[in-house]
Design an enzyme around this catalytic site. Structure first.
Site, PDB file in Angstrom:
ATOM      1  CG  ASN A 169      -0.567  -0.432   2.741  1.00 13.97           C
ATOM      2  OD1 ASN A 169       0.470  -0.179   2.871  1.00 13.97           O
ATOM      3  ND2 ASN A 169      -1.238  -0.278   3.342  1.00 13.97           N
ATOM      4  CD  GLU A 264       1.883  -1.343  10.859  1.00 13.60           C
ATOM      5  OE1 GLU A 264       1.116  -1.824  10.710  1.00 13.60           O
ATOM      6  OE2 GLU A 264       2.314  -0.560   9.647  1.00 13.60           O
ATOM      7  CB  CYS A 298      -2.065  -0.516   8.932  1.00 10.42           C
ATOM      8  SG  CYS A 298      -1.113   1.568   8.824  1.00 10.42           S
TER       9      CYS A 298
HETATM   10  O1  G3H Z   1      -1.083   1.320   6.232  1.00  7.83           O
HETATM   11  C1  G3H Z   1      -0.362   1.914   6.848  1.00  7.83           C
HETATM   12  C2  G3H Z   1       0.911   3.061   7.335  1.00  7.83           C
HETATM   13  O2  G3H Z   1       1.767   2.751   7.927  1.00  7.83           O
HETATM   14  C3  G3H Z   1      -0.336   4.082   6.968  1.00  7.83           C
HETATM   15  O3  G3H Z   1       0.075   4.992   7.077  1.00  7.83           O
HETATM   16  O4  G3H Z   1      -1.377   6.532   7.812  1.00  7.83           O
HETATM   17  O5  G3H Z   1       0.024   7.437   6.454  1.00  7.83           O
HETATM   18  O6  G3H Z   1      -1.831   6.184   5.954  1.00  7.83           O
HETATM   19  P1  G3H Z   1      -0.844   6.628   6.537  1.00  7.83           P
END
Ligand code: G3H
Length: 496
Positions: A169, A264, A298
């Site tokens: 992502n 993570e 996430c």
């Molecule tokens: O998908 C996991 C990422 O660490 C989320 O990052 O809050 O900038 O979308 P974000």
């Protein structure tokens, strides 16, 4: 176009090359891995299927390059990172195009990801110069039974070779969030990009190549997880693993051995809404937090826990906003775009079917075409439904009506995940107490969960991860403390 202009050397006309020893090469396997465009569901790109021997070679070269990189002055390491950041931002358009084609990221968000990545690398360079330029000085007579006869000097030294595995992502941003800290701290770096997102990652790596980093210091290995996944993560030449993704991270943690881990692994980020909350603010945050990039973050809002007395009003406001979301192709910058793969779409559909069978209220009709799933709010979700606990990673958001704040906190804490959560209320005292009670790495008050700004600490507890990220924490995590103790020949010198 991908693989053209300054990026010409990374592409052989059919397959994107992998990066090792400061060069772009074809794998000796003669095989490639297909990257399927989530929108067209046709093969968009191909990358090399690297072999275990090629992994060995990359790690051997990294070991050698790291030794002299660790002796390269900090300001010089920072200078190269600043250069890479500038090149990355200069070439944001072709890299963003890959993100659109490989992972169906909406066009504007794709550009934002690349720019954010350049900013992250620059900040990392500056932060590294500051924090790695400092050490500690301790004297022995603070500890009982000691004279003032020992001086301890501590500094931070690199770990060696860092293995970075980012998720689909954010294949660029969550790669540089590992690469930047690793390099500024004097480490070498082996990148294993996700298959979907690999071509964007290869373009990003080329920006580091153009910046002039020493040969062998950075490599980017593409290929099948089944062939090189375990081989990489269990490799004795790897000194630290930084991984972002799903369940695979749990398996990696169990197999990795005695190396520091930064993991993570997703979340079920709860949004607790109290009776006094500003419902317009909540609705905007739920829609942005729950549906941006089609819920494939996430940190997306993944369950709304709203006090029964305001639930009808909130659901109405959220539905009005959901109705305005555009659904379609990432090239058109639609709000909702196809999810990353057919298997992902099937998984999401399984959660929806389960919720339907168990009596959830569908606020919109469920609609799917290929990998494209229309945004769906599910009201009156109960704890016996899978969607109450599982992470859809798609544009489907459950609402659970609660009769007390304790019930909301209990649901949040009963999750196996503990990444982020949020609470909406005008009462700051209550917000602080709820934040204290929520078992998550971060709680946002009056805003949806989010990782950034990228220098903030970012961490999950329970199945959401190990360690803390954010630029400063990542730099610290990718170093170890080295002490040198000066032992004076005799007890304290006395005057005269
Ligand atoms: O998908 C996991 C990422 O660490 C989320 O990052 O809050 O900038 O979308 P974000």
């Amino acid at each position: 176009m991908a693989g053209s202009g300054v990026f010409e050397e990374i592409f052989d006309g059919e397959v994107f090359k992998y990066y090792v020893d400061g060069e772009w090469r074809k794998s000796s396997s003669g095989k490639s891995v297909a990257i399927v465009n989530p929108t067209t569901r046709k093969t968009q790109y191909r990358v090399q299927a690297c072999t275990q021997e090629e992994v060995n070679k990359a790690i051997d070269l990294a070991k050698v390059a790291q030794k002299s990189w660790a002796r390269t002055p900090l300001w010089k390491r920072a200078e190269l990172l600043h250069r890479a950041a500038a090149i990355l931002k200069e070439h944001k358009a072709p890299i963003a195009e890959c993100l659109v084609k490989e992972i169906a990221k909406p066009a504007k968000d794709a550009v934002t990801e690349v720019v954010r990545s350049g900013d992250l690398v620059s900040y990392t360079a500056e932060e590294g110069v500051r924090i790695l330029g400092e050490g500690k000085f301790l004297v022995s007579d603070s500890f009982p039974g000691n004279e003032r006869s020992k001086y301890c000097l501590t500094s931070k030294i690199p770990l060696g070779v860092i293995l970075a595995i980012p998720p689909f992502n954010y294949p660029v941003n969550l790669a540089v969030s590992k690469i930047g800290p690793a390099l500024i701290a004097g480490n070498a770096l082996v990148l294993k990009p996700p298959t979907q997102g690999a071509v964007a990652a290869l373009h990003m790596v080329h920006c580091f190549h153009l910046a002039g980093f020493p040969k062998g210091l950075i490599s980017c290995i593409t290929g099948k997880g089944s062939e090189i996944g375990d081989f990489l993560t269990m490799h004795p030449g790897i000194n630290c693993i930084s991984f972002t993704g799903g369940d695979t991270g749990v398996a990696i943690s169990k197999k990795a051995g005695m190396v520091p881990l930064q993991m993570e692994l997703g979340g079920k980020d709860a949004c607790i809404v109290l009776e006094d909350a500003d419902l317009d603010l909540v609705a905007s945050n739920i829609v942005k937090g729950g549906f941006s990039y089609s819920g494939q973050r996430c940190t997306a809002v993944k369950v709304v826990l709203v006090m029964e007395s305001v639930a009808d009003a909130l659901v109405e406001k959220v539905n009005a906003k959901v109705a305005k979301l555009s659904v379609g192709a990432p090239e058109e910058d639609s709000d909702i775009t196809p999810v990353v793969s057919e298997s992902s779409a099937n998984f999401i559909e399984g959660l929806v079917v389960d919720a339907k069978e168990k009596g959830a209220t569908f606020c919109q009709e469920y609609k799917r075409e290929g990998n494209l799933i229309w945004p769906l709010l599910l009201d009156n979700v109960r704890p016996d439904m899978r969607i109450a606990w599982e992470e859809p990673f798609g544009p489907v958001l459950p609402v659970i009506r609660i009769s007390s704040v304790d019930e909301g906190i209990h649901h949040c804490n009963a999750s196996n995940f503990g990444l982020q959560g949020c609470v909406f209320t005008k009462d700051i005292n209550k917000a602080m107490m709820i934040s204290d009670a929520m078992e998550t790495g971060t709680v946002q008050i009056n805003s949806a969960p989010a990782r950034g700004p990228d220098h903030f600490p970012f961490q999950g507890i329970k199945d959401s991860g190990i360690g803390s990220q954010g630029i400063t924490n990542s730099i610290n995590m990718m170093t170890k403390i080295k002490s040198t103790v000066i032992n004076l020949p005799s007890p304290t010198y006395t005057m005269g």
